[in-house]
Structure formats: structure tokens, C-alpha cells
Design a protein around this motif. Sequence first.
Motif, mmCIF file in Angstrom:
data_model
loop_
_atom_site.group_PDB
_atom_site.id
_atom_site.type_symbol
_atom_site.label_atom_id
_atom_site.label_comp_id
_atom_site.label_asym_id
_atom_site.label_seq_id
_atom_site.Cartn_x
_atom_site.Cartn_y
_atom_site.Cartn_z
ATOM 1 N N THR A 218 -25.104 7.185 9.303
ATOM 2 C CA THR A 218 -23.674 7.338 9.625
ATOM 3 C C THR A 218 -23.208 6.365 10.713
ATOM 4 O OG1 THR A 218 -24.099 9.150 11.213
ATOM 5 C CG2 THR A 218 -23.676 9.750 8.908
ATOM 6 N N ASN A 222 -20.971 7.066 14.273
ATOM 7 C CA ASN A 222 -21.593 6.786 15.573
ATOM 8 C C ASN A 222 -20.736 5.825 16.393
ATOM 9 O OD1 ASN A 222 -23.667 8.368 14.596
ATOM 10 N ND2 ASN A 222 -24.973 6.642 14.040
ATOM 11 N N ASP A 359 -20.190 9.939 7.166
ATOM 12 C CA ASP A 359 -19.619 9.578 8.464
ATOM 13 C C ASP A 359 -18.527 10.557 8.876
ATOM 14 O OD1 ASP A 359 -20.742 6.727 9.249
ATOM 15 O OD2 ASP A 359 -20.354 6.676 7.104
ATOM 16 N N VAL A 362 -19.960 13.930 10.141
ATOM 17 C CA VAL A 362 -20.493 13.849 11.498
ATOM 18 C C VAL A 362 -19.363 13.723 12.520
ATOM 19 C CG1 VAL A 362 -21.862 12.412 13.075
ATOM 20 C CG2 VAL A 362 -22.742 12.958 10.798
ATOM 21 N N HIS A 366 -18.430 16.849 15.147
ATOM 22 C CA HIS A 366 -18.605 16.619 16.574
ATOM 23 C C HIS A 366 -17.302 16.888 17.330
ATOM 24 C CE1 HIS A 366 -20.294 14.641 20.204
ATOM 25 N NE2 HIS A 366 -19.019 14.324 20.416
#
Length: 383
Positions: A218, A222, A359, A362, A366
Motif C-alpha cells: 500500500t 503510506n 491503499d 489502509v 487509519h
Amino acid sequence: MRGANPFVEWIVKVAQPCNLACDHCYVYELLDRTWRHKPAVMANGTADQLARRIAEHARRHALSRVRVTLHGGEPLMAGRSRIEHLLKVLREELRGTAVCDISVQSNVTLLNPSWMDLFHRHGVSVGVSLDGGREANDRHRRAKNGRSSYDSVQRGLELLRRPENKALFAGLLCTVDLANPPLDVFEDLLAHEPPAINFLLPHATWEHPPPGHDPNRTPYANWLLEVFERWYTAPRQETRIRLFEDLMDLALGGHVRSESTGLADTDFLVVESDGTIELADSLKATRDGGPATGLDIFAQDFDSVARHPVVADARRGGLAALADVCRGCEVVRLCGGGLRAHRFSPLTGFANPSVYCADLRVLTTHIRDRVVADATALLGSAS
């Protein structure tokens, strides 16, 4: 327009050409080639008809405010007289009906005091496309002769940041490039004191995945999360970032109308220089003629456009518009399945998760967990 929300924003291609040759441009460098057959600039008669159609739509739906974004190519290549004609006719047609918020999305290499005078007189805000500092920007955004565009962009931004002009500075639009360190990019963008920054994922499909695509690692999530943490934990708000703010609002139960987050219907159209009506430019990544509808402002009003099956299908939000695998996902209310173009595959059309699915999962998880935990802690401390 029974059962559908009205359009409230029009992206207007006032000029087809561009004075730069950005190799990641979603207008010229993807699969669509229909721009080759369109007039270089929008004729005044086309501008007149567009203004009439927007005003007609605003009256019919009692809209108190609409938005028009001047786009291209590079919109300033249309010339001041042509742009001023469009601005005047929009104001005249909408007078007494709706406020018209007008902006221009530009590379600002052609921006000068005469342009700023025009924008002040008509209240036009200026959004600037910039990918970071010199090295990051020149990785893709170069002049047609291959030379750096950075100094020219800097001059435009310096003009826009002068005290007398700063109120018209709308913000920066940055395309994510994994080769550019995220925090370096963010600090370089912040140096221009933008009121807002928007980060754009490179337009890609399952047939043509984005650079560095890796669902296991991902990399795009990130990259963005490094920026998010730097931005979110700053002692004061240095700028707004729409992607992050939209996800935060949705995580806390809000309602966001956005093309790239949430489940709401889209509420904008693209009008090309010849008056033809198109869907989002991101669909140029899918195939030649990907955004085309076959409709135009001379033959159809915007209510007729909204009822057209191609348009109705493309702007439809909600779970029903998504692939089966997306409907049961825990973050679908946040990511909305991702941008429609990013779901495309030649074999299955748009009935797929986004090519950025891993992606987005995540990223949204988050941000949701971070914001909900902080909101819960604040509410607990206040009770």
C-alpha cells in the motif's frame, strides 16, 4: 429532474491547448484523444449558451449558489478578452437568481498583473497545480522544450501571494508521486502559504495500474499517511487538506459530497470548448472517448442531461453503484468505492473495486480510528 439532485458545479474547458507538457496529464497523456478534434478556445457564442443553460438550471431548482471552474488545457491561453466575456455573461444571466463562485485551475506560468486585475473585478479565485519543490515538480511538469517550469510557476505564485491578491489564492493541487518524499513535498507546498492543498492520486485503472502499484505494501496510503500525521499533529492548522478533512467528517458521521470519497451522487459536469457535455476528466484514463456523453448545451438543457442513462449511471452514488465486494466492506462509507475511473477494467467495466482498494482501506481505516479515538477522548474529558 425527478429523484435526482441538481447539478451545482460546471468545469468549463475554455482552452484546449496547454503551454506545458506534463507527462502525467490526465487530459493529454491518457487514453482519450477526443481533445484533438475540439476548438482551441471556447467561442463567445458557446459561452453565452452555457451561461443561459446554467441560469435556467439554477432557476428551475431554486439554487442560491452555483460553482464554475475555468479549466483546460491551460485556461489562461484563452486570452483575457474571451475569459472576461464568459465572466460577464455568467454574472448577467445569474443576476437575481444565484451567486456564482468562479475559480480558475491554472499552472500560473502566464499569470500577470493584468490577469489579477481581471480576477479581482470578477471575484475569480485561482487554484494552482504544483507537485512540490523544484525537483518534485520538474519530474513531470516541464515546458514543451523539456525545460523546467518551476521558476515560471514560482513567479505566478509570488504574484498570487502578494497581500492585495492573497484573498484570491484558492490553494494547491498536487499529484502524488511515490518518487517524491511526502514530507519534503508537503513542506515545499506549505512554503507557498496555501489556504488549502488537495492531493490527487494518479489516474489509473486495472488495465493500466498506477506507478508502484502494490496491494500488499500500500505505498500510496503510506505516502499520504505520512503527510496526514504531520498535518494532523501540527500545533496549529497550517492549511486545509480536503481529502483528509472529508474522511474525518465522514468518520464522525458527517455527509460529504465528493467525487472521490463517500457515497453521495456527483453534482458536476464538464463542458468542453465546443459545448459538448462530458463526465469527469478522470474517465479519460479508461478509453478513448471515456467521458463523452454525446450531448451538448445547444441541443439539451441540464435536466435532460441528468435524465440521460449514461449521465445518470455515472453520477449515481450509494452502495448499488458499487461492486459486490465493496458493498460489505467496513470502510465503504468512507472511501465510497474510490473514484469511478479507478474501478475500470476492459473486461468488467466499472463493476470492480478501485485499483487503489488496498491503499484506500489502509488510509481510511487509519484516519477513522485516529479521529474517532481522539473525539471520544475529548468527549470523555469534557464530561
